[in-house]
Design a protein around this motif. Structure first.
Motif, short mmCIF file in Angstrom:
data_model
loop_
_atom_site.label_atom_id
_atom_site.label_comp_id
_atom_site.label_asym_id
_atom_site.label_seq_id
_atom_site.Cartn_x
_atom_site.Cartn_y
_atom_site.Cartn_z
N HIS A 1 0.84 -1.21 0.00
CA HIS A 1 0.00 0.00 0.00
C HIS A 1 0.87 1.26 0.00
O HIS A 1 0.61 2.21 -0.73
CB HIS A 1 -0.91 -0.01 1.23
CG HIS A 1 -2.03 0.96 1.16
ND1 HIS A 1 -3.06 1.00 2.08
CD2 HIS A 1 -2.32 1.97 0.28
CE1 HIS A 1 -3.90 1.96 1.78
NE2 HIS A 1 -3.47 2.56 0.69
N ILE A 2 1.92 1.26 0.80
CA ILE A 2 2.85 2.39 0.84
C ILE A 2 3.53 2.57 -0.52
O ILE A 2 3.63 3.69 -1.05
CB ILE A 2 3.90 2.20 1.94
CG1 ILE A 2 3.24 2.25 3.32
CG2 ILE A 2 5.01 3.25 1.83
CD1 ILE A 2 4.19 1.94 4.46
N LEU A 3 4.01 1.46 -1.08
CA LEU A 3 4.68 1.51 -2.38
C LEU A 3 3.73 2.02 -3.46
O LEU A 3 4.12 2.83 -4.32
CB LEU A 3 5.21 0.12 -2.74
CG LEU A 3 5.92 0.00 -4.10
CD1 LEU A 3 7.14 0.90 -4.13
CD2 LEU A 3 6.31 -1.45 -4.37
N LEU A 4 2.50 1.56 -3.43
CA LEU A 4 1.51 1.99 -4.41
C LEU A 4 1.27 3.50 -4.33
O LEU A 4 1.21 4.19 -5.36
CB LEU A 4 0.19 1.24 -4.18
CG LEU A 4 -0.96 1.54 -5.16
CD1 LEU A 4 -0.58 1.16 -6.57
CD2 LEU A 4 -2.22 0.79 -4.72
N ASN A 5 1.18 4.02 -3.12
CA ASN A 5 0.97 5.46 -2.95
C ASN A 5 2.21 6.27 -3.30
O ASN A 5 2.11 7.46 -3.62
CB ASN A 5 0.55 5.76 -1.51
CG ASN A 5 -0.93 5.49 -1.28
OD1 ASN A 5 -1.69 5.34 -2.22
ND2 ASN A 5 -1.32 5.40 -0.02
N MET A 6 3.38 5.65 -3.24
CA MET A 6 4.60 6.33 -3.66
C MET A 6 4.65 6.47 -5.17
O MET A 6 5.19 7.45 -5.71
CB MET A 6 5.83 5.54 -3.18
CG MET A 6 6.07 5.58 -1.69
SD MET A 6 6.78 7.15 -1.14
CE MET A 6 8.38 7.08 -1.95
N VAL A 7 4.09 5.49 -5.86
CA VAL A 7 4.16 5.45 -7.32
C VAL A 7 2.98 6.14 -7.98
O VAL A 7 3.14 6.89 -8.94
CB VAL A 7 4.24 3.97 -7.80
CG1 VAL A 7 4.16 3.92 -9.32
CG2 VAL A 7 5.50 3.33 -7.28
N SER A 8 1.78 5.89 -7.47
CA SER A 8 0.56 6.41 -8.09
C SER A 8 0.00 7.58 -7.30
O SER A 8 -0.55 7.41 -6.21
CB SER A 8 -0.49 5.30 -8.20
OG SER A 8 -1.71 5.84 -8.67
N MET A 9 0.10 8.77 -7.87
CA MET A 9 -0.45 9.95 -7.23
C MET A 9 -1.98 9.93 -7.25
O MET A 9 -2.63 10.59 -6.43
CB MET A 9 0.05 11.22 -7.90
CG MET A 9 1.56 11.43 -7.80
SD MET A 9 2.17 11.68 -6.10
CE MET A 9 2.76 10.01 -5.71
N TYR A 10 -2.56 9.17 -8.17
CA TYR A 10 -4.01 9.04 -8.21
C TYR A 10 -4.51 8.29 -6.98
O TYR A 10 -5.47 8.70 -6.33
CB TYR A 10 -4.43 8.29 -9.48
CG TYR A 10 -4.04 8.98 -10.76
CD1 TYR A 10 -4.83 9.99 -11.29
CD2 TYR A 10 -2.87 8.64 -11.43
CE1 TYR A 10 -4.47 10.64 -12.47
CE2 TYR A 10 -2.51 9.28 -12.60
CZ TYR A 10 -3.31 10.28 -13.12
OH TYR A 10 -2.94 10.92 -14.27
N THR A 11 -3.85 7.18 -6.67
CA THR A 11 -4.22 6.39 -5.49
C THR A 11 -4.00 7.19 -4.22
O THR A 11 -4.83 7.16 -3.30
CB THR A 11 -3.39 5.10 -5.44
OG1 THR A 11 -3.55 4.38 -6.65
CG2 THR A 11 -3.82 4.22 -4.28
N LEU A 12 -2.90 7.92 -4.17
CA LEU A 12 -2.60 8.74 -3.00
C LEU A 12 -3.66 9.83 -2.81
O LEU A 12 -4.05 10.13 -1.68
CB LEU A 12 -1.22 9.37 -3.14
CG LEU A 12 -0.71 10.17 -1.93
CD1 LEU A 12 -0.69 9.31 -0.67
CD2 LEU A 12 0.67 10.75 -2.21
N THR A 13 -4.14 10.41 -3.90
CA THR A 13 -5.19 11.43 -3.82
C THR A 13 -6.45 10.86 -3.17
O THR A 13 -7.05 11.49 -2.29
CB THR A 13 -5.54 11.97 -5.22
OG1 THR A 13 -4.38 12.53 -5.82
CG2 THR A 13 -6.63 13.03 -5.14
N ILE A 14 -6.87 9.69 -3.62
CA ILE A 14 -8.06 9.04 -3.07
C ILE A 14 -7.88 8.78 -1.58
O ILE A 14 -8.78 9.02 -0.77
CB ILE A 14 -8.37 7.74 -3.82
CG1 ILE A 14 -8.72 8.05 -5.28
CG2 ILE A 14 -9.50 6.97 -3.15
CD1 ILE A 14 -8.84 6.81 -6.17
#
Length: 220
Positions: free
Chosen positions: A160-173
């Motif tokens: 989950h942390i890695l995904l949010n580091m890579v995808s700013m779309y996921t981090l926005t949500i």
């Protein structure tokens, strides 16, 4: 096209009011789309174009600090993104007769936070030695991959942390959801959002000072 899809889908469900949670579920992915593409196609490309035309070097020599130029471009891009978000939310809530000031506040706050984070994350592009002609293709690829990743969900803490580091779309949500549920959160929900933001902010602030003001063609 994603925004057109949102409005068409909203019109087909305009007969019912929508709760705050469902509004955020509908709108946060599109806020992410507007913010990320707005920063990449706005702040990043404007900075790169002005640098390759040597305007950035000229303005920096006049002002005395390139960070002032970056900040001015960021503010203009930020207000542009906020106006777009506000317009889409107003249309959405008007169609569904679901006016909700809390949702508007959360989405605008999310947009401000993510504008800052995406801009700082984008400094890795500004320090690269890629030719200007190659960058639009790279940005478009990132947008497509990021949109695909935005639908990915995982219960694995590290992933989950890695995904949010890579995808700013996921981090926005995740940022918008965290703001909405701020009274009922745990370390498991906060850390996958907070850690990427801290890392991106630190790295971005370091890299922004190293961004060259000269065109790639005149650098050694």
């Amino acid at each position: 096209m994603p925004l057109a899809y949102l409005l068409v889908n909203t019109m087909s469900n305009s007969h019912r009011q929508i709760s705050s949670a469902n509004q955020l579920s509908d709108l946060l992915p599109f806020v992410g789309y507007m913010v990320v593409t707005g920063v990449l196609n706005g702040w990043v490309m404007n900075t790169l174009i002005s640098r390759e035309r040597n305007f950035l070097k000229t303005f920096t020599s006049i002002v005395g600090n390139k960070l002032y130029i970056f900040a001015a471009n960021f503010v203009v891009n930020l207000f542009s993104n906020l106006l777009q978000v506000l317009a889409i939310v107003a249309i959405y809530q008007g169609i569904t007769h679901s006016i909700n000031s809390l949702v508007i506040l959360i989405l605008l706050t999310t947009a401000v936070v993510m504008d800052i984070i995406v801009s700082l994350a984008s400094t890795i592009i500004l320090i690269s030695r890629m030719k200007l002609s190659s960058i639009p293709m790279i940005l478009t690829t990132y947008i497509i991959v990021g949109l695909a990743l935005s639908g990915l969900q995982t219960n694995n803490f590290l992933l989950h942390i890695l995904l949010n580091m890579v995808s700013m779309y996921t981090l926005t949500i995740d940022v918008g959801s965290l703001i909405y549920h701020q009274g009922n959160v745990s370390m498991a929900t906060v850390m996958p959002v907070l850690l990427p933001i801290i890392v991106i902010a630190i790295v971005g602030l370091i890299l922004v000072k190293k961004v060259p003001v000269s065109s790639i063609h005149v650098r050694g």
